[in-house]
Design an enzyme around this catalytic site. Structure first.
Site, PDB file in Angstrom:
ATOM      1  CD  GLN A 102      37.265 -42.558 -48.572  1.00 31.11           C
ATOM      2  OE1 GLN A 102      37.107 -41.964 -47.520  1.00 31.11           O
ATOM      3  NE2 GLN A 102      36.285 -42.727 -49.445  1.00 31.11           N
ATOM      4  CG  HIS A 169      33.517 -40.657 -44.790  1.00 36.35           C
ATOM      5  ND1 HIS A 169      32.299 -40.038 -44.679  1.00 36.35           N
ATOM      6  CD2 HIS A 169      33.659 -40.949 -46.099  1.00 36.35           C
ATOM      7  CE1 HIS A 169      31.718 -39.981 -45.871  1.00 36.35           C
ATOM      8  NE2 HIS A 169      32.534 -40.529 -46.749  1.00 36.35           N
ATOM      9  CD  GLU A 262      28.422 -27.759 -45.242  1.00 34.76           C
ATOM     10  OE1 GLU A 262      27.249 -28.151 -45.274  1.00 34.76           O
ATOM     11  OE2 GLU A 262      29.029 -27.508 -44.176  1.00 34.76           O
ATOM     12  CE1 TYR A 272      30.705 -24.077 -38.574  1.00 35.54           C
ATOM     13  CE2 TYR A 272      31.287 -25.396 -36.660  1.00 35.54           C
ATOM     14  CZ  TYR A 272      31.301 -24.188 -37.337  1.00 35.54           C
ATOM     15  OH  TYR A 272      31.907 -23.095 -36.758  1.00 35.54           O
ATOM     16  CE1 TYR A 283      28.297 -39.884 -53.175  1.00 36.98           C
ATOM     17  CE2 TYR A 283      27.820 -40.848 -51.034  1.00 36.98           C
ATOM     18  CZ  TYR A 283      28.594 -40.036 -51.828  1.00 36.98           C
ATOM     19  OH  TYR A 283      29.664 -39.361 -51.286  1.00 36.98           O
TER      20      TYR A 283
END
Length: 391
Positions: A102, A169, A262, A272, A283
């Site tokens: 990513q 991430h 979210e 949060y 998963y």
């Protein structure tokens, strides 16, 4: 969410049923959030027209004078796209980039005073200089050359700490506030998710920094030792959508694990919840954390179960699409290759979630409103496109 961005084998629960089950579990745990408004097909059709094609995994989009565009490609290129859709050559001057998984060259924005200073900000996965294979998200500033072929005066103004060996991430959305300071979203690096609840690192955080580097004014005071001064909010998983609302507040969305994407209004000093609370699950199944609610942890403004894999986010402030859409929040979906329009009431609560382009077939990576009032989309594929949404 990130494993979400690939296969979702085994997630066959219908959205309405799954949302109801999650909401009931949340009530049993004392959750404050109600069941989200389920997505439904849009009442008003829309289409897209291709502005440009042939982009390799485009990730971030910014607007230049004269109807041109600045686009990043995740493998490590930045290009100027002409108003006619013609792709310019890859700009020179980029720093070393850890492209893989990513990671790569991710978001880009132009400074509010770009027409005067030609300044841009971009974020990317920065390799460790020691060759260890570790990396982290970095934020850099640069000047776009007058001939638009190079980045000059490149300077790293923030580097996420610590660096780790991971290709997942990175977060990496940039928003400039009204004072000219910068918000940068940072992922939890996947295997370091527990770091999102501690303040001696930048994993799973949103940071707020000056354009020259260093913590911006207005960050929450460091009331405990070893709190990093750049931190604005924490308890985030992987924020890949961020935008400033008309009132100056920062709205973000983030990937949940398997369910539990979210939307939040990220406020200074707020936690949060990730991974202590979530509306998602591991998963393959299994509970994460302590349920869906806990005292002192913020509830999402809106969430999705099952996940849509959100990326890109913009408020529509123009009249291009008529009064019904004006003021709506638009969110791209990687998983379902569609665009969500969230209708908000006067209190900022979501009253309708409808999706467009459901048969488009292209994963939507970025969503922006252009200076001309149209919405523009980037599609994430080896042959990615820059699209203009038309009513």
């Amino acid at each position: 969410m990130n494993l979400q961005e690939n296969a979702y084998a085994g997630l066959a629960v219908h959205a309405r049923v799954a949302s109801l089950l999650i909401a009931l579990a949340g009530l049993a745990a004392g959750a404050a959030a109600s069941s989200p408004v389920p997505p439904q097909p849009a009442r008003k059709p829309a289409s897209v027209e291709a502005v440009a094609s042939g982009l390799e995994s485009p990730w971030g989009l910014a607007f230049l004078p004269g109807g041109r565009f600045l686009v990043t490609e995740r493998p490590g290129r930045m290009r100027v796209v002409g108003a006619d859709g013609r792709l310019g050559p890859a700009l020179t001057g980029l720093p070393p980039i850890a492209a893989g998984g990513q990671g790569g060259l991710l978001d880009v924005i132009t400074d509010a005073a770009f027409e005067r200073n030609r300044r841009v900000f971009f974020c990317y996965s920065e390799p460790a200089p020691d060759g260890s294979g570790a990396n982290s998200t970095a934020l850099a500033s640069a000047t776009l050359a007058v001939n638009a072929t190079a980045l000059e005066d490149v300077r790293v103004i923030f580097s996420q700490q610590p660096k780790v060996r991971s290709t997942a991430h990175f977060g990496c959305r940039i928003v400039q506030d009204r004072q000219g300071d910068l918000f940068l979203t940072l992922g939890d690096r996947f295997q370091r998710k527990d770091d999102a609840q501690t303040l001696d690192n930048h994993h799973g955080k949103i940071v707020h920094v000056r354009p020259e580097g260093g913590a911006a004014p207005g960050n929450p005071p460091a009331s405990r030792p070893r709190v990093l001064p750049e931190i604005w909010s924490w308890g985030h998983r992987n924020v890949q959508g961020a935008t400033l609302a008309a009132d100056g507040r920062l709205w973000v969305h983030e990937h949940g694990p398997q369910g539990g994407d979210e939307i939040n209004v990220a406020q200074a000093g707020r936690n949060y919840g990730w991974p202590a609370i979530t509306y998602g699950e591991n998963y393959g199944g299994g509970k994460i954390g302590e349920g869906t609610a806990k005292a002192g942890l913020e509830q999402p403004l809106h969430y999705w179960v099952p996940s849509i894999a959100p990326s890109g986010m913009a408020f529509l402030t123009s009249d291009r699409y008529g009064p019904e859409w004006k003021g709506s929040l638009f969110v791209g979906s990687l998983r379902f290759a569609r665009l969500h329009r969230l209708q908000l009431d006067a209190n900022g609560q979501v009253t309708r979630d409808e999706y467009l382009l459901e048969r488009g077939g292209d994963r939507i990576r970025d969503v922006r409103q252009g200076p001309d009032g149209w919405l523009y989309l980037l599609t994430d594929s080896p042959e990615g496109k820059l699209l203009r949404l038309k009513p």
